[in-house]
Write an enzyme that holds these catalytic residues in place. Structure first.
Site, PDB file in Angstrom:
ATOM      1  N   TYR A 126       0.813  -1.206   0.000  1.00 41.81           N
ATOM      2  CA  TYR A 126       0.000   0.000   0.000  1.00 41.81           C
ATOM      3  C   TYR A 126       0.851   1.263   0.000  1.00 41.81           C
ATOM      4  O   TYR A 126       0.302   2.373   0.073  1.00 41.81           O
ATOM      5  CB  TYR A 126      -0.945  -0.006   1.199  1.00 41.81           C
ATOM      6  CG  TYR A 126      -2.156  -0.895   1.021  1.00 41.81           C
ATOM      7  CD1 TYR A 126      -2.076  -2.073   0.285  1.00 41.81           C
ATOM      8  CD2 TYR A 126      -3.370  -0.573   1.589  1.00 41.81           C
ATOM      9  CE1 TYR A 126      -3.171  -2.892   0.126  1.00 41.81           C
ATOM     10  CE2 TYR A 126      -4.482  -1.384   1.438  1.00 41.81           C
ATOM     11  CZ  TYR A 126      -4.374  -2.551   0.705  1.00 41.81           C
ATOM     12  OH  TYR A 126      -5.464  -3.364   0.550  1.00 41.81           O
ATOM     13  N   LYS A 173       3.674 -14.090   4.990  1.00 38.20           N
ATOM     14  CA  LYS A 173       4.035 -15.060   3.947  1.00 38.20           C
ATOM     15  C   LYS A 173       5.550 -15.162   3.897  1.00 38.20           C
ATOM     16  O   LYS A 173       6.181 -15.102   2.840  1.00 38.20           O
ATOM     17  CB  LYS A 173       3.451 -14.618   2.596  1.00 38.20           C
ATOM     18  CG  LYS A 173       3.449 -15.717   1.534  1.00 38.20           C
ATOM     19  CD  LYS A 173       2.522 -16.870   1.857  1.00 38.20           C
ATOM     20  CE  LYS A 173       2.503 -17.872   0.695  1.00 38.20           C
ATOM     21  NZ  LYS A 173       1.749 -19.092   1.034  1.00 38.20           N
ATOM     22  N   ASP A 206      -1.974 -17.753   4.407  1.00 35.61           N
ATOM     23  CA  ASP A 206      -3.043 -18.490   3.732  1.00 35.61           C
ATOM     24  C   ASP A 206      -3.714 -19.488   4.670  1.00 35.61           C
ATOM     25  O   ASP A 206      -4.949 -19.539   4.761  1.00 35.61           O
ATOM     26  CB  ASP A 206      -2.537 -19.162   2.450  1.00 35.61           C
ATOM     27  CG  ASP A 206      -1.176 -19.804   2.595  1.00 35.61           C
ATOM     28  OD1 ASP A 206      -0.629 -19.852   3.717  1.00 35.61           O
ATOM     29  OD2 ASP A 206      -0.632 -20.269   1.569  1.00 35.61           O
ATOM     30  N   ASP A 230      -5.858  -5.934   5.611  1.00 39.75           N
ATOM     31  CA  ASP A 230      -7.059  -5.463   4.934  1.00 39.75           C
ATOM     32  C   ASP A 230      -7.995  -6.628   4.635  1.00 39.75           C
ATOM     33  O   ASP A 230      -9.202  -6.580   4.890  1.00 39.75           O
ATOM     34  CB  ASP A 230      -6.663  -4.744   3.644  1.00 39.75           C
ATOM     35  CG  ASP A 230      -7.772  -3.895   3.069  1.00 39.75           C
ATOM     36  OD1 ASP A 230      -8.871  -3.849   3.658  1.00 39.75           O
ATOM     37  OD2 ASP A 230      -7.558  -3.265   2.021  1.00 39.75           O
ATOM     38  N   ASP A 234     -11.551  -7.972   7.030  1.00 36.05           N
ATOM     39  CA  ASP A 234     -12.880  -8.112   6.424  1.00 36.05           C
ATOM     40  C   ASP A 234     -13.425  -9.527   6.615  1.00 36.05           C
ATOM     41  O   ASP A 234     -14.634  -9.716   6.836  1.00 36.05           O
ATOM     42  CB  ASP A 234     -12.831  -7.758   4.939  1.00 36.05           C
ATOM     43  CG  ASP A 234     -12.916  -6.256   4.693  1.00 36.05           C
ATOM     44  OD1 ASP A 234     -12.934  -5.500   5.682  1.00 36.05           O
ATOM     45  OD2 ASP A 234     -12.951  -5.843   3.522  1.00 36.05           O
TER      46      ASP A 234
END
Length: 478
Positions: A126, A173, A206, A230, A234
């Site tokens: 970002y 990750k 993941d 982000d 959600d």
């Protein structure tokens, strides 16, 4: 004592849910001096690409608190994300999103869930640094800093300690992005050692996200880099009952911003059907932040009582279950106002002790020795196979430099590549000097040789060692 805050009514459903929220805060006795600013669509339409004008910056920096309804960023190029601009410009490094459940009054498959996602808010992908380098390839730079990482990780542990949480879990990750996410993971372990009273664990994002969606009760506080946060927040908000009831705080050392998790939902704007709960719960976080702890508890408990008594907006209504009245935006606000001073009987009532805000200090160690040992030159080249390119480069840079390898999209293709590997027009070519260190003058000399050979160099990245530690990735297959 009156507290000044900036408010932005936003776009889409924003003005409706802001009006409902402010009415509840006023009825609850919040002594607020509202400084209204304009953000979003109308500002974009005036040709301001950031979505915020200079006078609005002055108001936000003056009040140091912003309650913001959702805004709409126009589609297409040339417009910046206002949320990203606000977070980065004001140093709002910590995004805090509580995701508890309200079962059985708002239906969920996970009634035992009570997760808080703490998301790094300023860097990672970002950072928004993107380039098209060739006809076929664009790039986005992933920036992860040690101080940025330590600050968010330490904030997560401080939050856990302050709120009596038992565990902090990191999602990264780092098995693939060994330098960027690897830094986040290693700093997480370093900081965790300073908090022996709090459990900690690290998940590859993941499987961590999959486990969160399936068994969220295993998690307590989750801390993540920006992009993963982000997405994960959600997921957490949705499985807790609805994204529509999620609020978030964006915390910095000087300014804080509070907003709903959801977007501006223009398709239902003006219909008096939007759920104001996300912005209202964000305003509760705001009240706590500015020291209005009793008002925050009064509002939150009234909201819990309203939900418990089955007064719901359509997005969370369960007509065969706990919902008794399906109401619109303003009627829901009326219901919360009517219940001010009451506490829920089944859901746990909340209280907000007077606690100091979280402040973190970070360490900024420097290496004793930084050595430039080579350079990756990225080329735009169409004219043959990896072996063809390798032969041309070997000739162009001899005898001072060695062509160590060529990769395409990260996969080694020269020397000894596989013919099945698909290649684009974007090539990373790694060079190291035959004798001695590279040095800045060596980079300039190499680029001159490549230019003389007719090569289109679209980017370079220097290869460094810090105190003898290799600080660059190898090619996949190397």
């Amino acid at each position: 004592m009156t507290t000044s805050i900036a408010i932005a009514r936003g776009d889409g459903i924003g003005p409706e849910i802001m009006a409902a929220t402010l009415r509840i805060l006023d009825a609850a006795g919040a002594d607020l001096d509202l400084k209204e600013i304009e953000l979003g669509a109308r500002v974009y339409e005036r040709g301001v690409s950031s979505g915020i004008e200079s006078d609005a910056w002055d108001v936000v920096r003056g009040t140091q608190v912003l309650l913001k309804a959702p805004i709409t960023t126009p589609l297409g190029g040339g417009f910046k994300s206002l949320n990203v601009t606000l977070r980065k410009s004001l140093g709002l490094y910590a995004n805090v999103r509580p995701c508890p459940t309200y079962d059985p009054f708002i239906r969920t498959a996970h009634p035992g869930m009570d997760v808080v996602v703490v998301r790094e808010n300023e860097e990672d992908l970002y950072a928004g640094i993107e380039h098209q380098q060739t006809d076929e390839v664009v790039q986005c730079l992933k920036l992860v800093s040690r101080p940025g990482t330590e600050r968010i990780v330490r904030y997560a542990f401080e939050y856990a300690r302050l709120h009596g949480r038992r565990r902090v879990s990191a999602f990264t990750k780092s098995n693939i992005m060994k330098l960027t996410d690897g830094l986040f993971a290693s700093v997480f372990e370093e900081v965790a050692a300073d908090y022996p009273d709090i459990e900690h664990d690290h998940w590859i994002v993941d499987i961590g996200a999959a486990m969160l969606a399936d068994q969220p009760e295993r998690f307590d506080v989750i801390v993540t880099p920006n992009l993963y946060g982000d997405i994960v927040s959600d997921i957490a908000a949705q499985i807790s009952g609805s994204v529509g009831i999620g609020g978030s705080a964006n915390i910095g050392d000087h300014v804080a911003m509070f907003e709903a998790v959801h977007g501006s939902a223009p398709t239902i704007a003006g219909q008096d059907v939007a759920n104001p709960s996300g912005l209202l719960l964000a305003s509760v976080q705001m009240l706590v932040h500015v020291g209005l702890h009793d008002v925050a508890a009064r509002v939150h408990n009234a909201w819990l009582t309203t939900i418990e008594e089955g007064v719901h907006t359509a997005d969370v209504a369960d007509r065969d279950g706990a919902t008794h009245d399906v109401v619109g935006t303003q009627a829901f606000a009326d219901a919360v106002v009517d219940r001010l001073g009451r506490a829920p009987s089944s859901l746990e009532a909340v209280s907000y002790p007077d606690r100091p805000p979280i402040r973190v200090e970070v360490r900024r160690p420097r290496a004793d020795r930084k050595t430039l040992v080579g350079v990756d030159a990225f080329l735009h080249w169409w004219d043959g196979t990896p072996d063809d390119l390798g032969a041309l480069l070997e000739k162009a840079v001899a005898p001072g430099f060695e062509l160590v390898m060529i990769t395409n999209r990260g996969q080694k293709v020269y020397p000894n590549g596989l013919p099945e590997t698909f290649c684009t027009d974007h090539w990373r070519c790694r060079f190291q000097p035959i004798d001695g260190e590279m040095g800045t003058r060596g980079v300039v000399e190499l680029l001159g040789l490549l230019a003389d050979g007719g090569f289109d160099v679209v980017k370079t990245e220097n290869l460094y060692e810090f105190d003898g530690r290799r600080a660059y990735s190898l090619g996949q297959g190397q």
